[in-house]
Design a protein around this motif. Structure first.
Motif, short mmCIF file in Angstrom:
data_model
loop_
_atom_site.label_atom_id
_atom_site.label_comp_id
_atom_site.label_asym_id
_atom_site.label_seq_id
_atom_site.Cartn_x
_atom_site.Cartn_y
_atom_site.Cartn_z
N GLN A 1 0.83 -1.19 0.00
CA GLN A 1 0.00 0.00 0.00
C GLN A 1 0.87 1.25 0.00
OE1 GLN A 1 -2.33 -0.28 3.59
NE2 GLN A 1 -0.71 0.49 4.88
N ARG A 2 0.25 2.36 -0.35
CA ARG A 2 0.95 3.63 -0.36
C ARG A 2 1.09 4.12 1.07
NH1 ARG A 2 -1.14 8.05 -4.59
NH2 ARG A 2 -0.92 6.15 -5.85
N ASN A 3 2.30 4.54 1.42
CA ASN A 3 2.58 4.98 2.78
C ASN A 3 3.20 6.36 2.79
OD1 ASN A 3 1.74 2.60 4.18
ND2 ASN A 3 3.62 1.60 3.51
N GLN A 4 2.96 7.05 3.85
CA GLN A 4 3.52 8.38 4.05
C GLN A 4 5.02 8.29 4.27
OE1 GLN A 4 3.06 11.06 7.80
NE2 GLN A 4 1.23 11.36 6.56
N VAL A 5 5.76 9.21 3.68
CA VAL A 5 7.21 9.28 3.86
C VAL A 5 7.57 10.52 4.67
CG1 VAL A 5 9.43 9.48 2.71
CG2 VAL A 5 7.64 8.03 1.72
N ALA A 6 7.12 11.67 4.22
CA ALA A 6 7.46 12.92 4.89
C ALA A 6 6.37 13.94 4.61
CB ALA A 6 8.81 13.45 4.42
N ILE A 7 6.05 14.72 5.63
CA ILE A 7 5.05 15.78 5.50
C ILE A 7 5.65 17.06 6.05
CG2 ILE A 7 2.77 16.59 6.22
CD1 ILE A 7 2.63 14.20 4.36
N ILE A 8 5.48 18.14 5.29
CA ILE A 8 5.90 19.47 5.75
C ILE A 8 4.63 20.30 5.94
CG2 ILE A 8 7.38 21.46 5.35
CD1 ILE A 8 8.77 19.86 3.16
N THR A 9 4.42 20.77 7.14
CA THR A 9 3.20 21.53 7.41
C THR A 9 3.36 22.99 6.98
OG1 THR A 9 3.86 22.24 9.62
CG2 THR A 9 2.86 20.06 9.43
N SER A 10 2.29 23.73 7.11
CA SER A 10 2.33 25.14 6.74
C SER A 10 3.25 25.92 7.65
CB SER A 10 0.92 25.73 6.80
OG SER A 10 0.37 25.59 8.10
N THR A 11 3.50 25.42 8.83
CA THR A 11 4.40 26.09 9.78
C THR A 11 5.82 25.53 9.68
OG1 THR A 11 3.71 24.53 11.49
CG2 THR A 11 2.58 26.65 11.40
N ILE A 12 6.07 24.80 8.61
CA ILE A 12 7.39 24.24 8.28
C ILE A 12 7.86 23.23 9.32
CG2 ILE A 12 9.66 24.80 7.33
CD1 ILE A 12 7.42 26.09 5.86
N ASN A 13 6.92 22.63 10.02
CA ASN A 13 7.26 21.45 10.82
C ASN A 13 7.28 20.25 9.87
OD1 ASN A 13 7.41 22.59 13.50
ND2 ASN A 13 5.21 22.89 13.34
N THR A 14 8.22 19.40 10.07
CA THR A 14 8.37 18.26 9.18
C THR A 14 8.28 16.95 9.96
OG1 THR A 14 9.84 19.60 7.83
CG2 THR A 14 9.78 17.25 7.35
N TYR A 15 7.51 16.03 9.43
CA TYR A 15 7.32 14.73 10.06
C TYR A 15 7.79 13.65 9.09
CZ TYR A 15 4.49 17.60 13.08
OH TYR A 15 4.06 18.59 13.93
N TYR A 16 8.50 12.69 9.62
CA TYR A 16 9.04 11.61 8.80
C TYR A 16 8.55 10.26 9.31
CZ TYR A 16 12.43 15.15 7.32
OH TYR A 16 13.03 16.29 6.83
#
Length: 114
Positions: free
Chosen positions: A43-58
Motif C-alpha cells: 500500500q501507499r505509505n507516508q514518507v514525509a510531511i511538511i506543514t504550513s508552519t514548516i514542521n516536518t514529520y518523517y
C-alpha cells in the motif's frame, strides 16, 4: 493545480537521490505538502510531511536519512534521500492539500539495488 514529481532513478545502496515536486499553481494558504511511496505489492505509505508552519514529520523508516524541504515562493518541494536502501525502492508520489482536498502527483520511480 497539478503536481509534477521528478528526480527518480536507479542507484546502488548507500547512494542518494533528490526528488522534486512542482505545483502548477499556488498551494492554498501554504497547506501541508509532502511525499508518499508505494512499493511493489504494498500500500501507499507516508514518507514525509511538511506543514504550513514548516514542521516536518518523517516515517520511522526514513528518519535520519531523508530530508524534506519546500519553497513556498516557487510552489515546489523536495525530498533529499541519503543512505538509500533496497527497501526504499518504490514509486514516490508528491502530495499536497489543495483546494479540492488531498492530492497526489503522478509518481516517480526510485530503484535501489544492493
Amino acid at each position: 493545480v497539478q503536481l509534477q514529481a521528478s528526480g527518480g532513478g536507479s542507484v546502488q545502496a548507500g547512494g542518494c537521490l533528490r526528488l522534486s515536486c512542482a505545483a502548477s499553481g499556488d498551494i492554498p494558504n501554504g497547506n501541508a505538502v509532502g511525499w508518499y511511496r508505494q512499493a511493489p505489492g504494498k500500500q501507499r505509505n507516508q514518507v514525509a510531511i511538511i506543514t504550513s508552519t514548516i514542521n516536518t514529520y518523517y516515517s520511522d523508516s526514513v528518519k535520519g536519512r531523508f530530508i524534506a524541504s519546500r519553497d513556498n515562493v516557487k510552489n515546489t518541494w523536495f525530498l533529499q534521500m541519503n543512505s538509500l536502501k533496497p527497501e526504499d525502492t518504490a514509486i514516490y508520489y508528491c502530495w499536497a492539500i489543495l483546494s479540492r482536498g488531498p492530492s497526489w502527483g503522478q509518481g516517480t520511480l526510485v530503484t535501489v539495488s544492493s
